[in-house]
Scaffold this motif. Structure first.
Motif, short mmCIF file in Angstrom:
data_model
loop_
_atom_site.label_atom_id
_atom_site.label_comp_id
_atom_site.label_asym_id
_atom_site.label_seq_id
_atom_site.Cartn_x
_atom_site.Cartn_y
_atom_site.Cartn_z
N PHE A 99 0.85 -1.18 0.00
CA PHE A 99 0.00 0.00 0.00
C PHE A 99 0.89 1.23 0.00
O PHE A 99 2.07 1.16 0.33
CB PHE A 99 -0.94 0.02 1.21
N GLU A 100 0.31 2.33 -0.40
CA GLU A 100 1.00 3.62 -0.29
C GLU A 100 0.50 4.30 0.97
O GLU A 100 -0.68 4.22 1.29
CB GLU A 100 0.73 4.48 -1.52
N GLN A 101 1.41 4.97 1.66
CA GLN A 101 1.07 5.60 2.92
C GLN A 101 1.65 7.01 2.95
O GLN A 101 2.68 7.28 2.35
CB GLN A 101 1.65 4.79 4.08
N TYR B 268 12.68 9.02 2.79
CA TYR B 268 12.15 7.92 1.99
C TYR B 268 10.83 8.27 1.31
O TYR B 268 10.33 7.52 0.49
CB TYR B 268 11.99 6.65 2.84
N ALA B 269 10.24 9.41 1.66
CA ALA B 269 8.97 9.83 1.05
C ALA B 269 9.24 10.65 -0.21
O ALA B 269 10.26 11.32 -0.32
CB ALA B 269 8.16 10.65 2.04
N GLY B 270 8.30 10.59 -1.14
CA GLY B 270 8.42 11.41 -2.33
C GLY B 270 8.12 12.87 -2.01
O GLY B 270 7.78 13.22 -0.87
N GLU B 271 8.23 13.71 -3.00
CA GLU B 271 7.98 15.15 -2.80
C GLU B 271 6.57 15.42 -2.28
O GLU B 271 6.33 16.41 -1.60
CB GLU B 271 8.22 15.91 -4.10
N ASP B 272 5.63 14.53 -2.62
CA ASP B 272 4.25 14.69 -2.17
C ASP B 272 3.99 14.01 -0.83
O ASP B 272 2.88 14.01 -0.31
CB ASP B 272 3.28 14.16 -3.23
N GLY B 273 5.03 13.38 -0.25
CA GLY B 273 4.90 12.76 1.05
C GLY B 273 4.54 11.28 1.04
O GLY B 273 4.56 10.63 2.07
N TRP B 274 4.21 10.72 -0.11
CA TRP B 274 3.79 9.32 -0.20
C TRP B 274 4.99 8.39 -0.30
O TRP B 274 6.01 8.74 -0.88
CB TRP B 274 2.89 9.10 -1.41
N TYR B 275 4.86 7.19 0.26
CA TYR B 275 5.86 6.14 0.14
C TYR B 275 5.13 4.80 0.09
O TYR B 275 3.99 4.68 0.52
CB TYR B 275 6.87 6.17 1.31
N THR B 276 5.80 3.79 -0.46
CA THR B 276 5.19 2.47 -0.62
C THR B 276 5.69 1.53 0.47
O THR B 276 6.89 1.47 0.73
CB THR B 276 5.52 1.89 -2.01
N VAL B 277 4.75 0.82 1.07
CA VAL B 277 5.07 -0.17 2.09
C VAL B 277 4.62 -1.53 1.57
O VAL B 277 3.49 -1.68 1.11
CB VAL B 277 4.33 0.13 3.42
N ILE C 95 9.52 -6.46 5.55
CA ILE C 95 8.93 -5.16 5.23
C ILE C 95 9.83 -4.44 4.25
O ILE C 95 11.05 -4.39 4.44
CB ILE C 95 8.75 -4.31 6.50
N LYS C 96 9.23 -3.90 3.21
CA LYS C 96 9.98 -3.09 2.25
C LYS C 96 9.37 -1.69 2.21
O LYS C 96 8.15 -1.55 2.20
CB LYS C 96 9.90 -3.69 0.84
#
Length: 132
Positions: free
Chosen positions: A20-22, A33-42, A55-56
């Motif tokens: 999921f993206e969080q 580890y977050a993108g410019e918009d704040g989202w990251y994939t877990v 966990i990745k």
């Protein structure tokens, strides 16, 4: 209650491999580890012999949450966080669950009306069950 019902649904589904993206919003800078918009994939994967999942974060295997990944929450940890937070007094809280899988899609809490920097939120999107 709604939190308990959705937590039970999530546990009953017993997903072994999912992603999921969080995004965690607060009055702070986004972690590296977050993108410019704040989202990251877990990505979370339980194998048959392991009690703890692999966990990745954005494809990189991590061995210790939150060490180095402060703010990242697996879905089970989000349920625990929400449970703990709503035991205390708060000024404003918003909570939305996924209708199909029961996980928290959006959680926002603001403890004090007059304070500006203590509120925060978590959001989950693009949940995917992965095949083994």
């Amino acid at each position: 209650n709604l939190l308990h019902e959705n937590c039970e649904l999530w546990k009953k589904l017993n997903f072994k491999h999912y992603s999921f993206e969080q995004k965690r919003d607060c009055f702070c800078i986004y972690p590296p580890y977050a993108g410019e918009d704040g989202w990251y994939t877990v990505e979370v994967e339980y194998t048959e012999d392991e009690v703890r999942p692999t966990i990745k974060i954005n494809g990189d295997v991590v061995f210790d949450l939150p060490k180095g990944y402060v703010g990242v929450k697996m879905i089970e940890q989000l349920f625990d966080l929400i449970h703990d937070e709503i035991q205390e007094d708060y000024w404003n809280m918003k909570l939305q669950f996924n209708n199909i899988h029961g996980y928290p899609q959006y959680f926002y809490i603001d403890r004090e009306e007059k304070l500006v920097d203590e509120e925060y939120s978590y959001e989950i999107r693009n949940f995917k069950k992965k095949k083994k």
